[in-house]
Enzyme design. Structure first.
Site, PDB file in Angstrom:
ATOM      1  N   ASN A 113       0.863  -1.179   0.000  1.00  0.00           N
ATOM      2  CA  ASN A 113       0.000   0.000   0.000  1.00  0.00           C
ATOM      3  C   ASN A 113       0.898   1.228   0.000  1.00  0.00           C
ATOM      4  O   ASN A 113       1.873   1.289   0.748  1.00  0.00           O
ATOM      5  CB  ASN A 113      -0.883   0.012   1.251  1.00  0.00           C
ATOM      6  CG  ASN A 113      -1.804  -1.200   1.324  1.00  0.00           C
ATOM      7  OD1 ASN A 113      -2.315  -1.654   0.307  1.00  0.00           O
ATOM      8  ND2 ASN A 113      -1.998  -1.727   2.516  1.00  0.00           N
ATOM      9  N   HIS A 148       6.614  -1.188   3.361  1.00  0.00           N
ATOM     10  CA  HIS A 148       6.489  -2.598   3.767  1.00  0.00           C
ATOM     11  C   HIS A 148       5.705  -3.375   2.733  1.00  0.00           C
ATOM     12  O   HIS A 148       4.783  -2.863   2.107  1.00  0.00           O
ATOM     13  CB  HIS A 148       5.843  -2.728   5.149  1.00  0.00           C
ATOM     14  CG  HIS A 148       4.555  -1.971   5.313  1.00  0.00           C
ATOM     15  ND1 HIS A 148       4.515  -0.609   5.533  1.00  0.00           N
ATOM     16  CD2 HIS A 148       3.277  -2.382   5.271  1.00  0.00           C
ATOM     17  CE1 HIS A 148       3.258  -0.217   5.615  1.00  0.00           C
ATOM     18  NE2 HIS A 148       2.484  -1.269   5.454  1.00  0.00           N
TER      19      HIS A 148
HETATM   20  P1  5GP Z   1      -0.491  -0.620   5.946  1.00  0.00           P
HETATM   21  O1  5GP Z   1      -1.959  -0.330   6.120  1.00  0.00           O
HETATM   22  O2  5GP Z   1       0.356   0.581   6.324  1.00  0.00           O
HETATM   23  O3  5GP Z   1      -0.161  -1.168   4.598  1.00  0.00           O
HETATM   24  O4  5GP Z   1      -0.150  -1.798   6.943  1.00  0.00           O
HETATM   25  C1  5GP Z   1       0.404  -1.586   8.207  1.00  0.00           C
HETATM   26  C2  5GP Z   1       0.412  -2.935   8.909  1.00  0.00           C
HETATM   27  O5  5GP Z   1       1.256  -2.838  10.038  1.00  0.00           O
HETATM   28  C3  5GP Z   1      -0.973  -3.365   9.419  1.00  0.00           C
HETATM   29  O6  5GP Z   1      -1.304  -4.613   8.846  1.00  0.00           O
HETATM   30  C4  5GP Z   1      -0.782  -3.436  10.936  1.00  0.00           C
HETATM   31  O7  5GP Z   1      -1.505  -4.498  11.533  1.00  0.00           O
HETATM   32  C5  5GP Z   1       0.720  -3.598  11.087  1.00  0.00           C
HETATM   33  N1  5GP Z   1       1.254  -3.053  12.329  1.00  0.00           N
HETATM   34  C6  5GP Z   1       1.002  -1.823  12.847  1.00  0.00           C
HETATM   35  N2  5GP Z   1       1.689  -1.645  13.987  1.00  0.00           N
HETATM   36  C7  5GP Z   1       2.394  -2.790  14.190  1.00  0.00           C
HETATM   37  C8  5GP Z   1       3.299  -3.201  15.230  1.00  0.00           C
HETATM   38  O8  5GP Z   1       3.599  -2.488  16.194  1.00  0.00           O
HETATM   39  N3  5GP Z   1       3.843  -4.450  15.109  1.00  0.00           N
HETATM   40  C9  5GP Z   1       3.540  -5.273  14.053  1.00  0.00           C
HETATM   41  N4  5GP Z   1       4.121  -6.477  14.047  1.00  0.00           N
HETATM   42  N5  5GP Z   1       2.696  -4.909  13.066  1.00  0.00           N
HETATM   43  C10 5GP Z   1       2.126  -3.677  13.138  1.00  0.00           C
END
Ligand code: 5GP
Ligand code: ZN
Length: 113
Positions: free
Chosen positions: A86, A99
């Site tokens: 994303n 990521h």
């Molecule tokens: P995005 O929406 O930015 O593509 O995805 C961010 C991802 O990071 C989400 O799936 C969320 O669950 C994960 N995430 C957010 N904070 C943390 C954290 O502190 N530790 C881990 N392992 N994952 C996280």
């Protein structure tokens, strides 16, 4: 640096790093959307896919390579898996550190958003 993922890499937020090399690290998503949900990230802070410079583009290939290796190791290479990045607000990016999501272990939906 108040970036969550930089803090995970630095060991300041507890999270099991399941893979790392010089450039890339991987750990399990805290809120998994599938039985297997890994995040593969560059160790250095890059805000988003849109923030990846031309010179840094090989890093995206390294992230995909690691994702493929982890898919094998986590036994979803044959059943199938999905890689998602994303980028930006409308792309659904919540954490501003590049990521790659690796999702697998169930039949994923046919929709992409
Ligand atoms: P995005 O929406 O930015 O593509 O995805 C961010 C991802 O990071 C989400 O799936 C969320 O669950 C994960 N995430 C957010 N904070 C943390 C954290 O502190 N530790 C881990 N392992 N994952 C996280
Ligand atoms: Zn960061």
């Amino acid at each position: 640096m108040d970036c969550i993922f930089c803090q995970i890499i630095a060991g300041k937020i507890p999270s099991e790093i399941i893979y790392q090399d010089g450039e890339v690290a991987a750990f399990r998503d805290i809120n998994p959307q599938a039985p297997l949900h890994l995040l593969i990230i560059p160790k250095r802070h890059i805000t988003s896919l849109a923030g990846l410079s031309d010179e840094e583009t090989p890093l995206a290939g390294q992230m995909v390579k690691v994702a493929n290796q982890l898919a094998k190791r986590e036994s979803v290479a044959e059943s199938g898996y999905r890689l998602v990045i994303n980028s930006g607000a409308e792309g659904g990016q919540l954490v501003p550190h590049l990521h790659l999501h690796l999702l697998g272990g169930r039949q994923l939906s046919g929709t992409l958003g």
